[in-house]
Design a protein around this motif. Structure first.
Motif, short mmCIF file in Angstrom:
data_model
loop_
_atom_site.label_atom_id
_atom_site.label_comp_id
_atom_site.label_asym_id
_atom_site.label_seq_id
_atom_site.Cartn_x
_atom_site.Cartn_y
_atom_site.Cartn_z
N VAL A 1 0.70 -1.47 0.02
CA VAL A 1 0.04 0.17 -0.13
C VAL A 1 0.79 1.03 0.39
O VAL A 1 0.52 2.24 -0.88
CB VAL A 1 -0.90 0.47 1.59
N LEU A 2 1.79 1.16 0.99
CA LEU A 2 2.51 2.47 0.21
C LEU A 2 3.32 3.09 -0.89
O LEU A 2 3.81 3.68 -1.17
CB LEU A 2 4.03 2.29 1.79
N LYS A 3 3.93 1.53 -1.10
CA LYS A 3 3.81 1.30 -2.85
C LYS A 3 3.16 2.93 -3.96
O LYS A 3 3.01 3.38 -4.88
CB LYS A 3 4.56 0.77 -3.59
N LYS A 4 2.17 2.33 -3.63
CA LYS A 4 0.40 2.91 -4.12
C LYS A 4 0.49 4.14 -3.80
O LYS A 4 0.45 5.31 -4.44
CB LYS A 4 -1.01 1.82 -3.85
N ALA A 5 0.45 4.36 -2.51
CA ALA A 5 1.26 5.83 -2.27
C ALA A 5 2.10 6.24 -3.24
O ALA A 5 2.30 8.15 -3.74
CB ALA A 5 1.37 5.83 -0.75
N LEU A 6 2.87 6.18 -3.21
CA LEU A 6 4.35 6.29 -3.83
C LEU A 6 4.04 6.95 -5.46
O LEU A 6 5.00 7.67 -6.17
CB LEU A 6 5.42 5.97 -3.39
N ARG A 7 3.39 5.79 -5.93
CA ARG A 7 3.05 5.92 -7.50
C ARG A 7 2.59 6.83 -7.33
O ARG A 7 2.18 7.54 -8.90
CB ARG A 7 2.34 4.81 -7.76
N GLN A 8 1.47 7.26 -6.44
CA GLN A 8 0.37 8.53 -6.60
C GLN A 8 1.54 9.52 -6.50
O GLN A 8 0.95 10.83 -7.51
CB GLN A 8 -1.05 8.07 -5.86
N ASN A 9 1.90 9.72 -6.12
CA ASN A 9 2.97 10.88 -5.29
C ASN A 9 4.50 9.96 -5.06
O ASN A 9 4.39 10.13 -3.89
CB ASN A 9 2.06 11.73 -3.84
N PRO A 10 5.22 10.58 -5.68
CA PRO A 10 6.70 9.47 -5.81
C PRO A 10 7.46 10.60 -5.01
O PRO A 10 8.60 10.46 -4.42
CB PRO A 10 7.35 9.84 -7.28
N SER A 11 7.53 12.06 -4.32
CA SER A 11 7.87 12.94 -3.85
C SER A 11 7.62 12.90 -2.14
O SER A 11 7.54 13.78 -1.31
CB SER A 11 8.12 14.00 -4.19
N TYR A 12 6.55 12.38 -1.95
CA TYR A 12 5.45 11.76 -0.88
C TYR A 12 6.59 11.52 0.55
O TYR A 12 6.46 10.76 0.90
CB TYR A 12 4.03 11.57 -0.69
N VAL A 13 7.46 12.30 0.83
CA VAL A 13 8.26 11.45 1.89
C VAL A 13 7.43 10.45 3.23
O VAL A 13 8.42 9.82 3.06
CB VAL A 13 9.58 12.82 2.70
N PRO A 14 6.81 11.38 3.54
CA PRO A 14 6.43 10.32 4.64
C PRO A 14 5.70 8.84 4.53
O PRO A 14 6.53 7.68 5.01
CB PRO A 14 4.30 10.88 5.20
N ALA A 15 5.74 8.70 2.54
CA ALA A 15 5.97 7.33 2.89
C ALA A 15 6.91 6.63 2.18
O ALA A 15 6.60 5.47 2.55
CB ALA A 15 5.05 7.54 0.86
N CYS A 16 7.62 7.73 2.28
CA CYS A 16 9.73 6.58 1.78
C CYS A 16 9.61 6.57 3.21
O CYS A 16 10.14 5.59 3.12
CB CYS A 16 10.11 8.18 1.01
N ARG A 17 8.90 7.32 4.39
CA ARG A 17 10.29 6.27 5.29
C ARG A 17 9.39 5.49 6.12
O ARG A 17 9.90 5.07 6.56
CB ARG A 17 9.75 7.66 6.59
N CYS A 18 7.90 5.58 6.33
CA CYS A 18 7.07 4.09 6.10
C CYS A 18 7.57 3.08 5.28
O CYS A 18 7.61 1.46 5.97
CB CYS A 18 6.05 4.32 6.41
N LEU A 19 7.62 2.70 4.10
CA LEU A 19 8.24 2.36 3.64
C LEU A 19 9.66 1.62 3.81
O LEU A 19 10.13 0.03 4.15
CB LEU A 19 8.64 2.39 1.64
#
Length: 519
Positions: free
Chosen positions: A446-464
């Motif tokens: 699901v976090l990869k889904k978040a980053l596919r939608q917004n590749p620069s969304y840093v909170p998702a990078c950290r969670c991933l």
């Protein structure tokens, strides 16, 4: 020339990457990297080739190159472990291996009604369901676009108060803005039976709304009408449109119910205008957008100090500044967020949007879980059709340390707005909740889904990075940690905890440490 692969399209002339009908936000350097790999897909591209083409021969570290490649992969739904599209050949270089079809001409890069094939379409709910599409601005003045969008938002909100209706959230409907659409396709993608479309004209002190209600399953037109009033009667005009729509769907609807379905309106129409201008700034979800949203919302409050929705919106901008690390003075933003939330509740504590925003502000700053859960539950009870009420309830329960209930709320939010461009925020909440439940593999998906939608969304990078670290996938964890620090180099775990985002996320923080993020 455009390059089509899977459900993506890369348009070098427009410098845009599309997925289905939506533009995927990518940094210019990442776009150049994708463009170069696709243009040279018949051969293996060396590291030196990429540095010469993308960085003009400047010295670039292996970590920086790897980070850029990972961002490019995320933008097209690829991953370092699968390398479905961009393949790394050790000691040789890189190659784009996905099948590519070239398309020329002046047609759009993708059809406006294209569909992401891997996404199942939502089923129709067991009650009447409707989406309100963006209305066409007929004023002849592009600066009036915000007003037409505001009318749609107000009508959507009014409709969503009727609990026997299922109403798609504004952000999903607005993905069709400016596009020639097939109503049946809209209904299929959003999972609704009815679609309302129309136009707005604001001129010479008058407002005219024309609308038509269509059965998205059969294509039949159920109702069409035109309404015109003086600008000072704009709220009555919105009510008339709402009543006409619900009456067309349910002939027994009593017009008196509309009074219960409308929030408190501002007394000053200029204040309302500023509020409408603030909304699109908030939806940008950027540092600059929040700053402008705060300015406009405060201007609305200066003109109408009893405008509760404007106070709640400004408070939401302030708390988001704190949580995302945008705040230059976090203590000021914290105090303002709480002050504005309390002001909004003192004006109207029965408005679901106000309750939803106030509950999240309090969750991240105050920490009175019992009161925050009560507010979030009331917001959902008052408007069960709102993406925001369900999404915010999810965050309140997540911060309260109740991840399973948070997941249920987030999943309901996704259904309320299935193609929402802000769903990456909901996906982040789902990912954080899954990490606390120890379901790391699911969190990664699901976090990869978040980053596919917004590749620069840093909170998702950290969670991933945290999820990878818990699974012992150290290389991927370190890659995501490096990517997060490239976007937010000042990040520290202690600051993350201090600004409120680290409440009741023990496993998430443990994973951040394992991934090598600075203390």
């Amino acid at each position: 020339m455009r390059y089509l692969f899977e459900d993506y399209a890369l348009d070098p002339d427009r410098r845009e990457l599309y997925r289905g009908a939506n533009v995927v936000p990518v940094a210019p350097q990442v776009f150049d990297l994708l463009d170069y790999l696709i243009r040279n897909r018949e051969r293996v591209v060396s590291k030196d080739d990429l540095i010469n083409a993308i960085w003009n021969g400047r010295s670039v570290s292996d970590a920086a190159l790897t980070t850029r490649l990972n961002v490019a992969r995320s933008a097209v739904g690829d991953a370092g472990e699968k390398q479905r599209l961009i393949k790394t050949l050790p000691r040789k270089g890189f190659r784009f291996i996905g099948p590519v079809r070239e398309e020329g001409g002046d047609s759009p890069a993708v059809p406006d009604n294209s569909v992401e094939p891997e996404k199942p379409t939502p089923t129709l709910p067991d009650k009447p369901s409707i989406a309100v599409l963006p209305f066409e601005n007929m004023s002849g003045d592009p600066e009036q676009e915000y007003f037409a969008d505001g009318m749609v938002e107000e009508i959507t909100t009014a409709l969503s108060r009727f609990k026997w209706l299922f109403v798609i959230a504004r952000n999903s409907s607005f993905t069709f803005k400016g596009k020639a659409v097939d109503i049946k396709e809209v209904g299929r993608r959003l999972g609704v039976r009815y679609v309302l479309e129309g136009s707005v004209r604001k001129a010479a002190g008058k407002v005219r709304i024309a609308g038509q209600l269509i059965d998205a399953v059969t294509g039949a037109h159920l109702w069409a009408d035109r309404f015109e009033r003086d600008l000072i009667d704009v709220f009555a005009l919105q009510d008339e449109v709402t009543i006409a729509v619900v009456s067309a769907i349910e002939p027994k609807m009593l017009q008196a119910e509309i009074a219960l379905a409308t929030r408190r309106r501002p007394e000053n129409l200029t204040a309302y205008d500023y509020f409408l201008r603030a909304l699109p700034q908030y939806y940008l979800a950027t540092r600059e957008g929040f700053a402008e949203g705060i300015r406009l919302a405060h201007r609305a409050l200066e003109l109408d100090p009893r405008f509760g929705s404007a106070a709640a919106l400004a408070g939401d901008c302030h708390v988001t500044n704190v949580v995302l690390g945008y705040a230059n003075d976090p203590q000021f933003d914290r105090k303002e967020a709480v002050r504005l939330a309390r002001l909004a509740l003192s004006i109207d504590d029965s408005d679901p949007e106000t309750l939803a925003r106030a509950s999240v502000i309090s969750a991240f700053i105050v920490g009175d879980s019992e009161a925050e859960i009560e507010m979030a539950d009331r917001a959902v009870a008052l408007n069960p059709n709102s993406w925001r009420t369900w999404n915010n309830r999810g965050y309140v329960y997540r911060v309260a340390g109740l991840p399973e209930e948070a997941l249920r709320s987030f999943e309901r939010a996704v259904r309320m707005s299935p193609v929402d461009p802000l769903l990456y925020m909901t996906f982040l909440g789902i990912g954080a909740a899954l990490i606390e439940l120890g379901r790391f593999d699911e969190a990664i998906v699901v976090l990869k889904k978040a980053l596919r939608q917004n590749p620069s969304y840093v909170p998702a990078c950290r969670c991933l990075a945290s999820a990878f670290a818990h699974l012992g996938r150290d290389a991927e964890a370190h890659d995501e940690a490096a990517r997060a620090l490239e976007i937010d180099p000042a990040f520290t775990i202690s600051a993350f905890i201090a600004r409120g985002a680290g409440k009741n996320v023990r496993l998430l923080i443990e994973g951040l440490r394992k991934a090598g993020l600075p203390e």
